[in-house]
Design an enzyme around this catalytic site. Sequence first.
Site, short mmCIF file in Angstrom:
data_model
loop_
_atom_site.label_atom_id
_atom_site.label_comp_id
_atom_site.label_asym_id
_atom_site.label_seq_id
_atom_site.Cartn_x
_atom_site.Cartn_y
_atom_site.Cartn_z
N VAL A 74 47.52 -52.52 20.79
CA VAL A 74 47.72 -51.13 21.22
C VAL A 74 46.96 -50.81 22.52
O VAL A 74 47.45 -50.06 23.36
CB VAL A 74 47.36 -50.11 20.11
CG1 VAL A 74 48.41 -50.12 19.02
CG2 VAL A 74 46.00 -50.34 19.52
N GLU A 89 33.36 -47.27 32.49
CA GLU A 89 31.93 -47.17 32.13
C GLU A 89 31.61 -48.44 31.35
O GLU A 89 32.14 -48.64 30.26
CB GLU A 89 31.67 -45.95 31.25
CG GLU A 89 31.92 -44.61 31.90
CD GLU A 89 30.85 -44.24 32.91
OE1 GLU A 89 29.80 -44.91 32.97
OE2 GLU A 89 31.07 -43.27 33.64
N CYS A 146 24.22 -48.65 26.22
CA CYS A 146 24.56 -49.26 27.52
C CYS A 146 23.44 -49.05 28.54
O CYS A 146 23.24 -49.89 29.41
CB CYS A 146 25.86 -48.68 28.03
SG CYS A 146 25.87 -46.88 28.01
P1 NAD Z 1 34.80 -53.86 24.16
O1 NAD Z 1 35.13 -53.98 25.61
O2 NAD Z 1 34.92 -55.07 23.32
O3 NAD Z 1 35.76 -52.79 23.47
C1 NAD Z 1 35.86 -51.47 23.97
C2 NAD Z 1 37.26 -50.95 23.67
O4 NAD Z 1 38.22 -51.72 24.41
C3 NAD Z 1 37.65 -51.06 22.19
O5 NAD Z 1 38.36 -49.91 21.82
C4 NAD Z 1 38.56 -52.28 22.19
O6 NAD Z 1 39.50 -52.30 21.15
C5 NAD Z 1 39.25 -52.14 23.54
N1 NAD Z 1 39.83 -53.39 24.05
C6 NAD Z 1 39.38 -54.65 23.82
N2 NAD Z 1 40.21 -55.54 24.44
C7 NAD Z 1 41.17 -54.82 25.07
C8 NAD Z 1 42.30 -55.16 25.87
N3 NAD Z 1 42.61 -56.43 26.13
N4 NAD Z 1 43.06 -54.17 26.36
C9 NAD Z 1 42.76 -52.88 26.10
N5 NAD Z 1 41.73 -52.48 25.33
C10 NAD Z 1 40.92 -53.44 24.83
O7 NAD Z 1 33.37 -53.20 24.07
P2 NAD Z 1 32.52 -52.91 22.75
O8 NAD Z 1 32.00 -54.21 22.27
O9 NAD Z 1 33.29 -52.04 21.84
O10 NAD Z 1 31.32 -52.01 23.33
C11 NAD Z 1 30.15 -52.52 23.83
C12 NAD Z 1 30.14 -52.50 25.35
O11 NAD Z 1 30.37 -51.17 25.81
C13 NAD Z 1 28.82 -52.91 25.93
O12 NAD Z 1 29.03 -53.79 27.01
C14 NAD Z 1 28.23 -51.60 26.44
O13 NAD Z 1 27.33 -51.73 27.48
C15 NAD Z 1 29.46 -50.88 26.85
N6 NAD Z 1 29.19 -49.43 26.91
C16 NAD Z 1 29.14 -48.81 28.13
C17 NAD Z 1 28.85 -47.45 28.22
C18 NAD Z 1 28.79 -46.74 29.55
O14 NAD Z 1 28.91 -45.52 29.55
N7 NAD Z 1 28.62 -47.43 30.66
C19 NAD Z 1 28.63 -46.73 27.06
C20 NAD Z 1 28.67 -47.40 25.85
C21 NAD Z 1 28.98 -48.75 25.79
#
Ligand code: NAD
Length: 471
Positions: free
Chosen positions: A205, A244, A278
Site C-alpha cells: 500500500v 523527515e 529521531c
Molecule cells: P521505515 O522507513 O521502515 O517505515 C516508515 C513508514 O514507511 C512505515 O509506514 C512503512 O510501512 C513505510 N514504508 C516502508 N517501506 C516502504 C516503501 N517501499 N514504500 C512506501 N512506504 C514504505 O521507518 P520506521 O522503522 O518505521 O521508523 C524509524 C525511522 O524513522 C528512524 O530512522 C527514525 O529516525 C525516523 N524518524 C524520523 C523522524 C523525523 O522527524 N525526522 C521522526 C521519527 C522517526
Amino acid sequence: MKDLSKNYINGQWQDWAGETIDVHEAATGDVIARVPASGRGEMEQAIAAASAAFESWSESTLEKRLHVLEQLHAGLKERAPEIAETVCREVGMPIKLATGIQAGLPATITKSYLKLLPEFPFSEQVGNSEVQYTPVGVVGCITPWNYPLHQVILKVVPALAAGCTVVLKPSEIAPQSAYILADILDKTDLPKGVFNLVCGEGQTVGDTLIKHPGVNMVSFTGSTRTGSLIAHAAADDFKRFALEMGGKSASVILADADLAKAVKGTVNNCLLNSGQTCTALTRMLVPAEKHDEACELAAAAVAKMTPGNPLEETTRLGPLASAQQRDKVIDYIKLGIEEGATLVAGGPESPEGCAHGYFVKATVFGNVKPDSRIAQEEIFGPVLCVIPYEDETEAIEIANGTAYGLSGAVWSGDDAHAKKVASKLRTGQVFVNGGDFNPLAPFGGFGHSGIGREFGKWGLKEFLEVRSLQL
Ligand code: NAD
C-alpha cells in the site's frame, strides 16, 4: 485483543477480510491487535476518494476548517488517556511520558494550528502581483512507529488546514492510534473523502501511494532508506515530497560548561523513548581531559534508568517497540565492543527481570572513534557514544561529520559562546544550554535527515503551492 480489520475510506469504515498484521505489546511480546495487510486496490479506492473530495475541500472557508480542527482537538483531549495507554503498550514508552508526549503533543500541535491558521497570509501583495498560497492537492502521508500519533498529526492537521485531502498509511508496527484519530475525525463535520486511512505493508500500500499519479505530494517520516525510495518514486512524475528521516545528533559539551548538568541533559535526551527518537542526542562530545569524568557521570545517570513495565507510573525506561528493533540494537552494542569502544555501562545481555518483551540495557560507550560505525549509524535504541575532542574546531568537525543533520545541542557557561558554536552546526535544530522544545519553531533535517520542515507556519507551507497573479 483488538480487531481493527478495517480501513477508513470515503467517510466509511470498510471491513477487511484478507490477511492481517499482528500488533505486539512491547513489554510482553503478546499480540494485542490485528490490522489489515490491505491490498493495492484499497489504496486506489482511498486515493480516488481523496481526489473526488479535493475540489470542494480546497475551496472550503477557513471557518469550516477551523471548526473541524476544533472538533479534532476536543476529541484528542477527551481520548488522551486511551491514546497514552495504546502507544505505551505498542511502543514501550513509560506511561507518564506517553501521557505528556504521545497523547499531549498531538493536542498541542492541533491547537497551535487553530491559532496559526487565522493569522496565516494566504495571499500577499508584491508590487503589481498578488501571490496566492493554494493547497497542493491530494497528500499521501506515510509515518513511522516511534511517536505514531504525533507524526501523523504533524502531517494531517496542517494538510487539512491548508485545504488538502489526505490518504494516511500509518506504521504497521504501531497503527492503533491512527484508528483512534480516524474515529475522532469520523465524528466531526469533515466531509467524506477528505481524510482516508489505509493500513498495510510499505511494499504494497505504501508503494501504491508513492507511485500513484492521483497523489500530488508525499509527506513521509521514517528511515532514510525508505525516504530515498520515495524521492526516487516521486521524481518519475514530479510529485512534491517532504521527508523527515533519521539522525545521529551531537551534544557538544564545551570546556566551560557545567559538566554534570550537560551530561544529565544529554543522557535524558538520548534515552527518551528508549532511544527511539529521531532527534536523540546519541553522540556526546566532551573535551578529552574531561572524558573519564563525563563517562562516570553518564554511567551514574543511566544506573537510575532501570528498565521496567512501561505501564507503571514510576518506570523511566521501557522496552523497544519490536523484536526486530531489539535485535538490531543488541547487534550494534556487540559491534561497539568489537570496534574497540570502552563499555562504560549496560551491554548486550537482557536486563535482569525482563525475560519477556523487547528490553535492552541502557548502554554507554566511552572513547568512541568519530568514524566508527556506532558513531556514524543510527542505532535507534538506548545507546550513548561518548567521543573525546581536543579543541572546539575539532568538536564542530566531529559534530558535522556524519551524513545526518537533524538535531544537536551545545552546552557552555556562556550563552553567547554556546550560540556561536550552535550556529556552526549543520543541523535543523540545536538546543542551546538546554533550551525548551518549541512547537512553533521549524523542525526538519539537513542532508540525510530530510528535506522540508514541519511545525508552525513552515509545516503549513509544505502543503501549499504558490501562484502569482500579475495585475
Ligand atoms: P521505515 O522507513 O521502515 O517505515 C516508515 C513508514 O514507511 C512505515 O509506514 C512503512 O510501512 C513505510 N514504508 C516502508 N517501506 C516502504 C516503501 N517501499 N514504500 C512506501 N512506504 C514504505 O521507518 P520506521 O522503522 O518505521 O521508523 C524509524 C525511522 O524513522 C528512524 O530512522 C527514525 O529516525 C525516523 N524518524 C524520523 C523522524 C523525523 O522527524 N525526522 C521522526 C521519527 C522517526
